[in-house]
Design a protein around this motif. Structure first.
Motif, PDB file in Angstrom:
ATOM      1  N   ARG A  71       3.269 100.457  51.210  1.00 17.21           N
ATOM      2  CA  ARG A  71       3.451  99.034  51.509  1.00 17.21           C
ATOM      3  C   ARG A  71       2.865  98.693  52.879  1.00 17.21           C
ATOM      4  O   ARG A  71       2.238  97.642  53.061  1.00 17.21           O
ATOM      5  N   LYS A  72       3.045  99.601  53.820  1.00 22.72           N
ATOM      6  CA  LYS A  72       2.606  99.358  55.200  1.00 22.72           C
ATOM      7  C   LYS A  72       1.121  99.607  55.401  1.00 22.72           C
ATOM      8  O   LYS A  72       0.466  98.908  56.186  1.00 22.72           O
ATOM      9  N   ALA A  73       0.558 100.590  54.691  1.00 25.18           N
ATOM     10  CA  ALA A  73      -0.818 101.010  54.987  1.00 25.18           C
ATOM     11  C   ALA A  73      -1.800 100.853  53.826  1.00 25.18           C
ATOM     12  O   ALA A  73      -2.911 100.376  54.017  1.00 25.18           O
ATOM     13  N   VAL A  74      -1.390 101.272  52.611  1.00 26.76           N
ATOM     14  CA  VAL A  74      -2.328 101.284  51.488  1.00 26.76           C
ATOM     15  C   VAL A  74      -2.689  99.868  51.040  1.00 26.76           C
ATOM     16  O   VAL A  74      -3.875  99.544  50.887  1.00 26.76           O
ATOM     17  N   ILE A  75      -1.692  99.026  50.831  1.00 27.92           N
ATOM     18  CA  ILE A  75      -1.954  97.672  50.332  1.00 27.92           C
ATOM     19  C   ILE A  75      -2.832  96.870  51.303  1.00 27.92           C
ATOM     20  O   ILE A  75      -3.829  96.261  50.874  1.00 27.92           O
ATOM     21  N   PRO A  76      -2.524  96.840  52.604  1.00 27.76           N
ATOM     22  CA  PRO A  76      -3.416  96.116  53.523  1.00 27.76           C
ATOM     23  C   PRO A  76      -4.841  96.659  53.505  1.00 27.76           C
ATOM     24  O   PRO A  76      -5.803  95.884  53.608  1.00 27.76           O
ATOM     25  N   TYR A  77      -4.983  97.967  53.365  1.00 20.28           N
ATOM     26  CA  TYR A  77      -6.323  98.571  53.354  1.00 20.28           C
ATOM     27  C   TYR A  77      -7.090  98.136  52.112  1.00 20.28           C
ATOM     28  O   TYR A  77      -8.266  97.748  52.191  1.00 20.28           O
ATOM     29  N   LEU A  78      -6.440  98.182  50.955  1.00 22.18           N
ATOM     30  CA  LEU A  78      -7.102  97.783  49.710  1.00 22.18           C
ATOM     31  C   LEU A  78      -7.468  96.302  49.738  1.00 22.18           C
ATOM     32  O   LEU A  78      -8.557  95.897  49.315  1.00 22.18           O
ATOM     33  N   LYS A  79      -6.557  95.485  50.233  1.00 23.58           N
ATOM     34  CA  LYS A  79      -6.826  94.043  50.286  1.00 23.58           C
ATOM     35  C   LYS A  79      -7.949  93.716  51.260  1.00 23.58           C
ATOM     36  O   LYS A  79      -8.751  92.806  51.004  1.00 23.58           O
ATOM     37  N   ALA A 108       1.679  94.741  43.944  1.00 24.16           N
ATOM     38  CA  ALA A 108       0.802  93.898  44.758  1.00 24.16           C
ATOM     39  C   ALA A 108      -0.228  93.161  43.912  1.00 24.16           C
ATOM     40  O   ALA A 108      -1.065  92.431  44.446  1.00 24.16           O
ATOM     41  N   GLY A 109      -0.175  93.361  42.590  1.00 22.82           N
ATOM     42  CA  GLY A 109      -1.099  92.675  41.699  1.00 22.82           C
ATOM     43  C   GLY A 109      -2.423  93.387  41.513  1.00 22.82           C
ATOM     44  O   GLY A 109      -3.370  92.813  40.973  1.00 22.82           O
ATOM     45  N   ILE A 110      -2.490  94.641  41.940  1.00 27.49           N
ATOM     46  CA  ILE A 110      -3.696  95.448  41.762  1.00 27.49           C
ATOM     47  C   ILE A 110      -3.522  96.249  40.474  1.00 27.49           C
ATOM     48  O   ILE A 110      -2.587  97.046  40.349  1.00 27.49           O
ATOM     49  N   SER A 111      -4.400  96.052  39.510  1.00 33.08           N
ATOM     50  CA  SER A 111      -4.253  96.704  38.210  1.00 33.08           C
ATOM     51  C   SER A 111      -4.738  98.146  38.252  1.00 33.08           C
ATOM     52  O   SER A 111      -5.588  98.506  39.071  1.00 33.08           O
ATOM     53  N   ILE A 112      -4.184  98.961  37.371  1.00 29.26           N
ATOM     54  CA  ILE A 112      -4.596 100.354  37.210  1.00 29.26           C
ATOM     55  C   ILE A 112      -5.014 100.541  35.754  1.00 29.26           C
ATOM     56  O   ILE A 112      -4.219 100.297  34.834  1.00 29.26           O
ATOM     57  N   LYS A 113      -6.246 100.941  35.540  1.00 30.03           N
ATOM     58  CA  LYS A 113      -6.783 101.055  34.184  1.00 30.03           C
ATOM     59  C   LYS A 113      -6.388 102.371  33.529  1.00 30.03           C
ATOM     60  O   LYS A 113      -5.918 102.399  32.386  1.00 30.03           O
ATOM     61  N   ASN A 114      -6.596 103.484  34.211  1.00 28.10           N
ATOM     62  CA  ASN A 114      -6.284 104.814  33.673  1.00 28.10           C
ATOM     63  C   ASN A 114      -5.421 105.579  34.666  1.00 28.10           C
ATOM     64  O   ASN A 114      -5.754 105.647  35.859  1.00 28.10           O
ATOM     65  N   LEU A 115      -4.333 106.169  34.179  1.00 26.08           N
ATOM     66  CA  LEU A 115      -3.431 106.953  35.025  1.00 26.08           C
ATOM     67  C   LEU A 115      -3.421 108.402  34.547  1.00 26.08           C
ATOM     68  O   LEU A 115      -3.099 108.679  33.390  1.00 26.08           O
ATOM     69  N   TYR A 116      -3.780 109.318  35.437  1.00 26.85           N
ATOM     70  CA  TYR A 116      -3.863 110.743  35.119  1.00 26.85           C
ATOM     71  C   TYR A 116      -2.705 111.467  35.812  1.00 26.85           C
ATOM     72  O   TYR A 116      -2.493 111.310  37.020  1.00 26.85           O
ATOM     73  N   TYR A 117      -1.998 112.298  35.059  1.00 25.15           N
ATOM     74  CA  TYR A 117      -0.838 112.993  35.614  1.00 25.15           C
ATOM     75  C   TYR A 117      -0.539 114.227  34.769  1.00 25.15           C
ATOM     76  O   TYR A 117      -1.056 114.384  33.656  1.00 25.15           O
TER      77      TYR A 117
END
Length: 319
Positions: A71-79, A108-117
């Motif tokens: 929340r503090k670092a990843v989202i601001p960087y992506l935006k 945050a409204g950022i979509s994820i198309k494929n999730l690998y796990y």
């Protein structure tokens, strides 16, 4: 005669301007064909991994840190980069400092198309793995449109610019004479990009790291240091096999600058390998183009390292 001299002078000046301009434009770097962003989710007392790969118009994330750090670092960087979708999201292994940020990205409204796990085998247990909680995050992503993929070793993801992301190893469970923890079940991935390679070994620890030290496929130009540089990470013999030209560490300064990070730190200093650490250098960007890759840290700081490495070009030896 005077008219001829003036014309000659004009032609000469135009030619000079053109040649100077041509030289100038030749010096302007081309846009990178790809980039790797090690986002700093290690600024406080928490540690974690968050790696963003951008190749052409496709985006890949490998882990995303704890929820609070995301929340503090990843989202601001992506935006800031204008990223509205993640085409491929890899959870290297099910510890919260690697998968919690997944939900924050979706929120945050950022979509994820494929999730690998991967889901650990039933005989794998440790203090920090909760299967029910992990699967709750997986279902959350699926409900929001992510396609679920459980890849096996040998899986290869084709990306633009001829780039590929290869799953070299994915430990399925314990061996008859070796007990592993969830860290050793990390997906070990190798990114081939612009004639260079980056090794992403998740939180590879001592037990499996010792075994993989004999695997020459681990050799790579760049190494994302496993397990945040902490003491239980892969042995020095593994680093010797990788033989990286540069090391990026997703860890806080209080780990890297303490006894917990002493062994890998001493290895990088002894081998004189340029090294950057999230908790010391902030966000770290690697841009691939031309003759190699340019590494740019947010801050130039030499604490607990060979020296303060700023912007460095790692040349492609094959060109």
């Amino acid at each position: 005669m005077k008219h001829t001299n003036k014309m000659t002078l004009v032609v000469f000046v135009i030619a000079l301007i053109f040649s100077a301009g041509f030289y100038y434009f030749k010096q302007i770097p081309e846009s990178p064909v790809a980039s790797w962003h090690m986002i700093n989710v290690n600024s406080g007392k928490l540690q974690g991994d968050a790696n963003l790969l951008i190749v052409g118009d496709e985006t890949v994330m490998i882990d995303a840190g704890y929820a609070s750090e995301a929340r503090k670092a990843v989202i601001p960087y992506l935006k800031k980069l204008g990223i509205k979708k993640i085409d491929h999201f890899f959870i290297t292994h099910p510890h919260k400092d690697h998968y919690e940020g997944l939900a924050i990205i979706l929120d945050a409204g950022i979509s994820i198309k494929n999730l690998y796990y991967k889901v650990p085998a039933s005989d794998i247990r440790d203090c920090c793995y909760n299967k029910a909680n992990f699967l709750k995050f997986i279902r959350y992503a699926e409900e929001r449109g992510a396609k679920l993929v459980q890849p096996q070793a040998g899986f290869r993801l084709s990306l633009p610019q001829g780039s590929t992301l290869e799953l070299l190893h994915a430990q399925e469970g314990n061996l008859p004479d070796v007990k592993f923890d969830v860290n050793d079940l990390s997906m070990i991935m190798k990114w081939h990009v612009n004639g260079l390679t980056v090794l992403f070994p998740g939180d590879l620890n001592m037990s499996l790291g010792g075994i993989l030290s004999a695997d020459k496929r681990m050799q790579s130009d760049f190494l994302k240091m496993p397990h945040h540089g902490a003491e239980s990470l892969a042995p020095n013999s593994f680093f010797n096999t990788v033989k990286p030209s540069a090391v990026l560490v997703p860890g806080p300064d209080w780990v890297w600058c303490s006894e917990r990070g002493a062994r890998p730190g001493k290895w990088t200093i002894k081998r004189k390998v340029p090294t950057w650490v999230n908790g010391i250098n902030g966000n770290i960007k690697v841009e691939f183009n031309g003759d190699g890759a340019v590494i740019t840290p947010e801050r130039t700081d030499g604490r607990c390292k060979l020296k303060a490495f700023g912007v460095v070009l790692i040349k492609n030896k094959n060109r």
